[in-house]
Design a protein around this motif. Structure first.
Motif, mmCIF file in Angstrom:
data_model
loop_
_atom_site.group_PDB
_atom_site.id
_atom_site.type_symbol
_atom_site.label_atom_id
_atom_site.label_comp_id
_atom_site.label_asym_id
_atom_site.label_seq_id
_atom_site.Cartn_x
_atom_site.Cartn_y
_atom_site.Cartn_z
ATOM 1 N N ASN A 12 36.963 44.605 50.980
ATOM 2 C CA ASN A 12 37.677 44.766 49.719
ATOM 3 C C ASN A 12 37.385 46.166 49.210
ATOM 4 O O ASN A 12 36.410 46.800 49.638
ATOM 5 C CB ASN A 12 37.217 43.706 48.717
ATOM 6 N N SER A 13 38.206 46.668 48.302
ATOM 7 C CA SER A 13 37.996 48.036 47.836
ATOM 8 C C SER A 13 38.222 48.168 46.331
ATOM 9 O O SER A 13 38.948 47.385 45.731
ATOM 10 C CB SER A 13 38.919 49.008 48.576
ATOM 11 N N LEU A 14 37.552 49.157 45.790
ATOM 12 C CA LEU A 14 37.630 49.468 44.369
ATOM 13 C C LEU A 14 37.645 50.985 44.233
ATOM 14 O O LEU A 14 36.887 51.682 44.914
ATOM 15 C CB LEU A 14 36.402 48.897 43.644
ATOM 16 N N THR A 15 38.484 51.489 43.350
ATOM 17 C CA THR A 15 38.520 52.920 43.068
ATOM 18 C C THR A 15 37.866 53.167 41.718
ATOM 19 O O THR A 15 38.120 52.453 40.756
ATOM 20 C CB THR A 15 39.977 53.432 43.031
ATOM 21 N N LYS A 95 35.470 55.858 46.139
ATOM 22 C CA LYS A 95 35.956 54.588 46.678
ATOM 23 C C LYS A 95 34.743 53.727 47.020
ATOM 24 O O LYS A 95 33.805 54.182 47.674
ATOM 25 C CB LYS A 95 36.788 54.800 47.937
ATOM 26 N N SER A 97 33.621 50.227 48.945
ATOM 27 C CA SER A 97 34.023 49.203 49.917
ATOM 28 C C SER A 97 33.048 48.046 49.821
ATOM 29 O O SER A 97 31.835 48.247 49.753
ATOM 30 C CB SER A 97 34.012 49.770 51.338
ATOM 31 N N SER A 102 34.053 39.878 46.244
ATOM 32 C CA SER A 102 34.875 40.278 45.105
ATOM 33 C C SER A 102 34.204 39.798 43.814
ATOM 34 O O SER A 102 34.678 38.873 43.163
ATOM 35 C CB SER A 102 36.296 39.730 45.239
ATOM 36 N N TRP A 127 40.754 41.087 40.807
ATOM 37 C CA TRP A 127 41.029 41.360 42.211
ATOM 38 C C TRP A 127 42.425 40.885 42.577
ATOM 39 O O TRP A 127 42.867 39.834 42.147
ATOM 40 C CB TRP A 127 39.999 40.666 43.093
ATOM 41 N N PRO A 139 41.841 41.004 52.611
ATOM 42 C CA PRO A 139 41.358 42.110 51.784
ATOM 43 C C PRO A 139 41.959 42.089 50.379
ATOM 44 O O PRO A 139 43.110 41.720 50.186
ATOM 45 C CB PRO A 139 41.792 43.360 52.551
ATOM 46 N N GLU A 140 41.110 42.491 49.415
ATOM 47 C CA GLU A 140 41.524 42.567 48.022
ATOM 48 C C GLU A 140 41.206 43.958 47.485
ATOM 49 O O GLU A 140 40.380 44.676 48.037
ATOM 50 C CB GLU A 140 40.768 41.530 47.184
ATOM 51 N N THR A 141 41.854 44.300 46.398
ATOM 52 C CA THR A 141 41.587 45.569 45.738
ATOM 53 C C THR A 141 41.474 45.343 44.234
ATOM 54 O O THR A 141 42.029 44.380 43.702
ATOM 55 C CB THR A 141 42.679 46.623 46.061
#
Length: 149
Positions: A12-15, A95, A97, A102, A127, A139-141
């Motif tokens: 999963n990713s977060l900015t 970024k 990861s 989540s 998410w 995958p989630e963001t």
């Protein structure tokens, strides 16, 4: 009929978007309840090892092993293990990861080169799945999360 899920693992990713005096930021850290991120784009410290001739015991020799309390959770590179990594994209963007996690509530911190905290913020994340399926996950963001320095 059972459902076959092709994806065995994902990230999963977060900015994180930085505002303000970003020139002082050396590291952005992401922390959830049980772990904090390690820097993915930083230098990897290779442990130094030296062996003198004759210092390696033969196969029949048993050596006592004493656990090193400071080595708990350390990877072979000397960096601690974490399911989260943070990497600098540019001066204002990082970024994060997350290995198949989540978390809802997290803390984001920005540090200067001397280790002092420049900014800190606790956030609730929403998410959104960007791959996989409802039945199998994927995958989630989340984000971007804004952090003012």
């Amino acid at each position: 009929m059972p459902n076959a899920c092709p994806a065995l693992a994902w990230f999963n990713s977060l900015t994180v978007s930085l505002d303000g005096n970003v020139g002082k930021v050396s590291l952005v850290e992401f922390c959830a309840a049980d772990a904090c991120s390690v820097r993915a784009d930083g230098p990897v410290r290779i442990p130094e090892t030296s062996v003198s001739p004759g210092a390696v015991p033969g196969p029949a020799t048993s050596l006592p092993v004493t656990p090193d309390p400071t080595a708990s959770g350390a990877a072979a590179s000397g960096r601690p293990y974490s399911p989260f990594t943070a990497s600098r994209v540019d001066d204002r963007t990082w970024k994060v990861s997350l290995m198949m996690r989540s978390p809802e509530t997290v803390t984001i911190k920005a540090y200067s080169a001397d280790g002092s905290v420049l900014a800190q913020r606790e956030v609730q994340l929403d998410w959104t799945r960007v791959g996989g399926s409802e039945a199998c996950g994927g995958p989630e963001t989340a984000g971007p999360v804004r952090l003012v320095i």
